[in-house]
Design an enzyme around this catalytic site. Sequence first.
Site, mmCIF file in Angstrom:
data_model
loop_
_atom_site.group_PDB
_atom_site.id
_atom_site.type_symbol
_atom_site.label_atom_id
_atom_site.label_comp_id
_atom_site.label_asym_id
_atom_site.label_seq_id
_atom_site.Cartn_x
_atom_site.Cartn_y
_atom_site.Cartn_z
ATOM 1 N NE ARG A 46 -3.894 -2.088 0.535
ATOM 2 C CZ ARG A 46 -4.556 -2.807 1.455
ATOM 3 N NH1 ARG A 46 -4.585 -2.395 2.699
ATOM 4 N NH2 ARG A 46 -5.186 -3.899 1.121
ATOM 5 C CE LYS A 152 -6.606 -24.896 3.629
ATOM 6 N NZ LYS A 152 -6.490 -24.314 4.953
ATOM 7 C CG ASP A 181 -3.233 -28.975 -0.196
ATOM 8 O OD1 ASP A 181 -2.425 -29.148 0.731
ATOM 9 O OD2 ASP A 181 -4.413 -29.333 -0.128
ATOM 10 C CG HIS A 182 0.790 -26.501 3.679
ATOM 11 N ND1 HIS A 182 -0.500 -26.231 4.054
ATOM 12 C CD2 HIS A 182 1.342 -27.173 4.717
ATOM 13 C CE1 HIS A 182 -0.707 -26.717 5.264
ATOM 14 N NE2 HIS A 182 0.385 -27.288 5.702
ATOM 15 C CE LYS A 186 2.167 -31.203 5.779
ATOM 16 N NZ LYS A 186 2.809 -30.562 6.918
ATOM 17 C CD GLU A 220 -3.786 -28.737 12.865
ATOM 18 O OE1 GLU A 220 -2.856 -27.935 12.821
ATOM 19 O OE2 GLU A 220 -4.912 -28.512 12.398
ATOM 20 C CG ASP A 239 -8.573 -24.940 8.353
ATOM 21 O OD1 ASP A 239 -8.099 -24.191 7.484
ATOM 22 O OD2 ASP A 239 -7.988 -25.177 9.437
ATOM 23 C CG HIS A 244 -4.398 -29.578 4.190
ATOM 24 N ND1 HIS A 244 -3.872 -28.919 3.102
ATOM 25 C CD2 HIS A 244 -4.524 -28.638 5.154
ATOM 26 C CE1 HIS A 244 -3.675 -27.647 3.414
ATOM 27 N NE2 HIS A 244 -4.071 -27.444 4.647
ATOM 28 C CE LYS A 344 -7.140 -25.803 13.556
ATOM 29 N NZ LYS A 344 -5.847 -25.773 12.863
ATOM 30 C CE LYS A 349 1.996 -31.302 13.622
ATOM 31 N NZ LYS A 349 0.877 -30.935 12.790
HETATM 32 C C1 BG6 Z 1 -3.690 -25.037 7.291
HETATM 33 C C2 BG6 Z 1 -4.908 -24.817 8.135
HETATM 34 O O1 BG6 Z 1 -4.032 -25.053 5.928
HETATM 35 O O2 BG6 Z 1 -3.092 -26.269 7.647
HETATM 36 C C3 BG6 Z 1 -4.528 -24.812 9.612
HETATM 37 O O3 BG6 Z 1 -5.544 -23.582 7.802
HETATM 38 C C4 BG6 Z 1 -3.780 -26.080 9.957
HETATM 39 O O4 BG6 Z 1 -5.680 -24.671 10.432
HETATM 40 C C5 BG6 Z 1 -2.640 -26.341 8.981
HETATM 41 O O5 BG6 Z 1 -3.271 -25.929 11.270
HETATM 42 C C6 BG6 Z 1 -2.054 -27.717 9.213
HETATM 43 O O6 BG6 Z 1 -0.868 -27.858 8.512
HETATM 44 P P1 BG6 Z 1 0.283 -28.822 9.016
HETATM 45 O O7 BG6 Z 1 1.311 -28.719 7.941
HETATM 46 O O8 BG6 Z 1 0.740 -28.300 10.345
HETATM 47 O O9 BG6 Z 1 -0.329 -30.184 9.137
#
Ligand code: BG6
Length: 495
Positions: A46, A152, A181-182, A186, A220, A239, A244, A344, A349
């Site tokens: 900005r 996302k 999609d992260h 992995k 998580e 989410d 994922h 959550k 984990k």
């Molecule tokens: C994100 C979600 O896309 O992925 C979060 O918005 C979540 O809520 C996260 O915690 C989980 O990613 P990872 O890599 O920690 O399993």
Amino acid sequence: KKPDPCAFVIFGVTGDLAHRLVIAALYNLQAADLLPEKFCVVGIARKGMTGDALREDLLKGLKQYATRPVDDAIAQKLLNCVTCIEADPKEPESFDHLRDELDRLEAARGTGGNRLFYLATPPSAFAPIAEQLGRTGMLKENGSWRRLVVEKPFGTDLESAQKLNTKLLSLMNEQQIYRIDHYLGKETVQNILVLRFANGMFEPIWNRNHIDHVQITVDEKLGVGHRGSFYDATGALRDMVPNHLFQLLSLVAMEPPSRFEANAVRSEKAEVLAAVTTQTEEEALKNSVRAQYVAGHVGNDDIGDYLKTEDVKAGSTTETYAALKLMIDNWRWAGVPFYLRTGKALGVKRTEVAIKFKQAPFAMFRDMSMDSLAENFLVIAVEPNEGISLKFNTKVPGPLVKIDGVEMKFRYKDYFQAAPANGYETLIYDCMIGDNILFQRADSVEAGWRAVQPFLDAWKKAGKDGLKTYKAGSEGPEEADDLLKRDGRSWRVLS
Ligand code: BG6
């Protein structure tokens, strides 16, 4: 291989995502000497932001989020590529200015017109930014390439995802779009295809004749924390599941592609997602559990009621835990349930895919009942303790025939010393070399939403009815156990 020269243009450069993941990943790529020879990073800001202020801000973020100690020379090399240009999608004419400035910058830096536009913004800005990039001709590829990276969430339901796809595809080709999609960044997720298709022994039994069911778990420990306003409008299902968990599901369940190439792989992924049974709302209610956490302890941390979280609406019915039973209507998987769960504020984990094989057909050993045998699970552990394990039965040494379950374990860290990474390095590198294999195609995104839409609709109508609770720090609601128990099954217990 070094990518082509290019300009890496980041919208939302001052935000959390850009700092935490994008810049930290660019730093790791710089450290591995995998950034283009001619390169510039353009932060879209900005009014009032200066290049110096941006560089200072990014360095601060880098020191906080880098996956390894920051080396000053490498950081400086990266920061020397950073500049900022003002633009705001609310002021369309600012994009004409952006185009002119980018042209000038590219001429000075010799990046040749290749541009990667990275949308690290709230989702409401995706379409307006793409629209302005299109209007100003910045998405046209004339001998150079133009790519758009979209973070996302891609839509909030089937309809909004379709609308966003239609909009983007009216401005550019599918090949130019990189939907992130992260989970696909992995290593263990990418390894699912290698496990299945680079080995001869798994694929012959990877089907309904030998597999009893599949469990996909993404538990998580973190609660919703300060993300109340985003999370309360989203919930665990939106989410995590259509993105994922479905990445995991599609890699486990897809047919072998004919080539390891973006469109061949993505077609098979889309195909299997499209084969997930679309349930009626009644079936969706029967085949799902949703719940919210109430106060408890996760390790040493006290977590309060979800309903008392900052920015969560009073009386909210948003789920923080979801478990689903899905079926896949095709030759390979007919009759094999896929149980999915995510939540959550849970006690442990763990992200894993557990494949349960069918039992031996007959109890041949004396004094042994089928129930006393360990279940044959092949577990792909995505996090933590990345690896693969196989549980099988073995004879306990001694004169009596006693049988016990044992585990054969492969752990990544015993074999490989990978450089610490945040998972975005591969994704960003692939965007720069033009490989879409780890990105979601429009049809997959829509197939994912189509499969979860009945659950979203049914839950919305049911409101508070059927919404369960679980204690923070627990394993989730008991009802999630019942979902399997009624099929004579149970979730895999951590050994
Ligand atoms: C994100 C979600 O896309 O992925 C979060 O918005 C979540 O809520 C996260 O915690 C989980 O990613 P990872 O890599 O920690 O399993």
